[in-house]
Motif scaffolding. Sequence first.
Motif, PDB file in Angstrom:
ATOM      1  N   ALA A  48      36.172  35.173  40.537  1.00 53.26           N
ATOM      2  CA  ALA A  48      35.721  35.109  39.141  1.00 53.26           C
ATOM      3  C   ALA A  48      36.431  34.035  38.322  1.00 53.26           C
ATOM      4  CB  ALA A  48      35.898  36.466  38.470  1.00 53.26           C
ATOM      5  N   GLY A  49      37.537  33.499  38.846  1.00 59.06           N
ATOM      6  CA  GLY A  49      38.333  32.565  38.046  1.00 59.06           C
ATOM      7  C   GLY A  49      38.183  31.118  38.431  1.00 59.06           C
ATOM      8  N   CYS A 238      51.124  32.238  41.427  1.00 59.53           N
ATOM      9  CA  CYS A 238      49.746  32.198  40.954  1.00 59.53           C
ATOM     10  C   CYS A 238      49.021  33.460  41.369  1.00 59.53           C
ATOM     11  CB  CYS A 238      49.021  30.966  41.477  1.00 59.53           C
ATOM     12  SG  CYS A 238      48.625  31.015  43.249  1.00 59.53           S
ATOM     13  N   GLU A 239      47.812  33.582  40.892  1.00 62.70           N
ATOM     14  CA  GLU A 239      46.866  34.604  41.305  1.00 62.70           C
ATOM     15  C   GLU A 239      45.481  34.062  40.987  1.00 62.70           C
ATOM     16  OE1 GLU A 239      47.001  38.220  38.954  1.00 62.70           O
ATOM     17  OE2 GLU A 239      48.041  37.127  37.368  1.00 62.70           O
ATOM     18  N   PRO A 240      44.423  34.670  41.518  1.00 65.59           N
ATOM     19  CA  PRO A 240      43.092  34.149  41.227  1.00 65.59           C
ATOM     20  C   PRO A 240      42.845  33.989  39.732  1.00 65.59           C
ATOM     21  CG  PRO A 240      42.966  35.749  42.979  1.00 65.59           C
ATOM     22  CD  PRO A 240      44.381  35.782  42.485  1.00 65.59           C
ATOM     23  N   GLY A 241      42.378  32.799  39.342  1.00 63.35           N
ATOM     24  CA  GLY A 241      42.140  32.507  37.941  1.00 63.35           C
ATOM     25  C   GLY A 241      43.348  32.022  37.182  1.00 63.35           C
ATOM     26  N   ARG A 242      44.511  31.947  37.836  1.00 60.17           N
ATOM     27  CA  ARG A 242      45.743  31.512  37.156  1.00 60.17           C
ATOM     28  C   ARG A 242      46.511  30.574  38.083  1.00 60.17           C
ATOM     29  NH1 ARG A 242      51.047  33.101  37.018  1.00 60.17           N
ATOM     30  NH2 ARG A 242      50.672  34.975  38.252  1.00 60.17           N
ATOM     31  N   TYR A 243      46.186  29.295  37.991  1.00 57.46           N
ATOM     32  CA  TYR A 243      46.832  28.273  38.812  1.00 57.46           C
ATOM     33  C   TYR A 243      47.678  27.311  37.972  1.00 57.46           C
ATOM     34  CZ  TYR A 243      44.095  29.281  43.071  1.00 57.46           C
ATOM     35  OH  TYR A 243      43.540  29.847  44.192  1.00 57.46           O
TER      36      TYR A 243
END
Length: 262
Positions: A48-49, A238-243
């Motif tokens: 979703a990100g 990081c995590e999905p949607g947050r790079y």
Amino acid sequence: MSDLPPSWRDHVDRPADVDDPPGADAGPFYQPIGDFQGAGYRRNAFAAGTAEEIAALVRRLGLRPGDRLLDVGCGDGRHLRALAGRGIGGFGIDISHGLLTAARDASGDGAATPRWVRADARRLPVARAAFDAATSLCQGGFGTNPATDPDVLAGMVRAVRPGGRVAFTAFHALFAARHLVEGDAYDPVHGVHHHIADVVGPDGEVRRYPLWTSTYTVREAVSLARAVGLEIVSVSGCEPGRYAGDAVGLDDPELLLVCVRP
């Protein structure tokens, strides 16, 4: 994998009865998962990100219109399709016919329309120094087996030109051990996380699949990158949607390494 035997532990640190990851010569265990999901891949929460991830990657990799990027383990091609809208050409590799079909079906026409190729990430069928950058994200290629992760990363290095950048995410070992849940298992000897996933197909059917994911500390990920000839530009949690972060915390699910080929 080292010569030491695995030591699987459950969420309360008891011995767990878990099959070991497929060996280095085995076929990719994740191929049937992608084939089953196909276009349903886009419903995964981690997908979703994409817009936020692409904005950060363009900045971190210094991508410009006209550049060419290799995406190893591209899934349904969500990153390359987003980059094509910025004029950045792409070459997506995945082992799953179902995912690549979804990628082709969702692609438009244009000068930067990605090319999709079915291949094993451990044996990349690309020319040397053919790309300005290479990525492997969300355990799409890198991160599925500690025995073969070095082969995936070495292939990415060969694929980029001198001065080109390589970015990859790795499941964070500290997070994996701190947040082990009932039904999962962890091998602290080899740093492998085991999980039984309920996977939803395009028509809503649910199937269960075993997943093995390599995990890394910052030190291990940096050491591996340097071993294949890369220089480290940055390491962040990081995590999905947050790079876009610039630090590593204990509760960061993944590590994002940005490197350069000298």
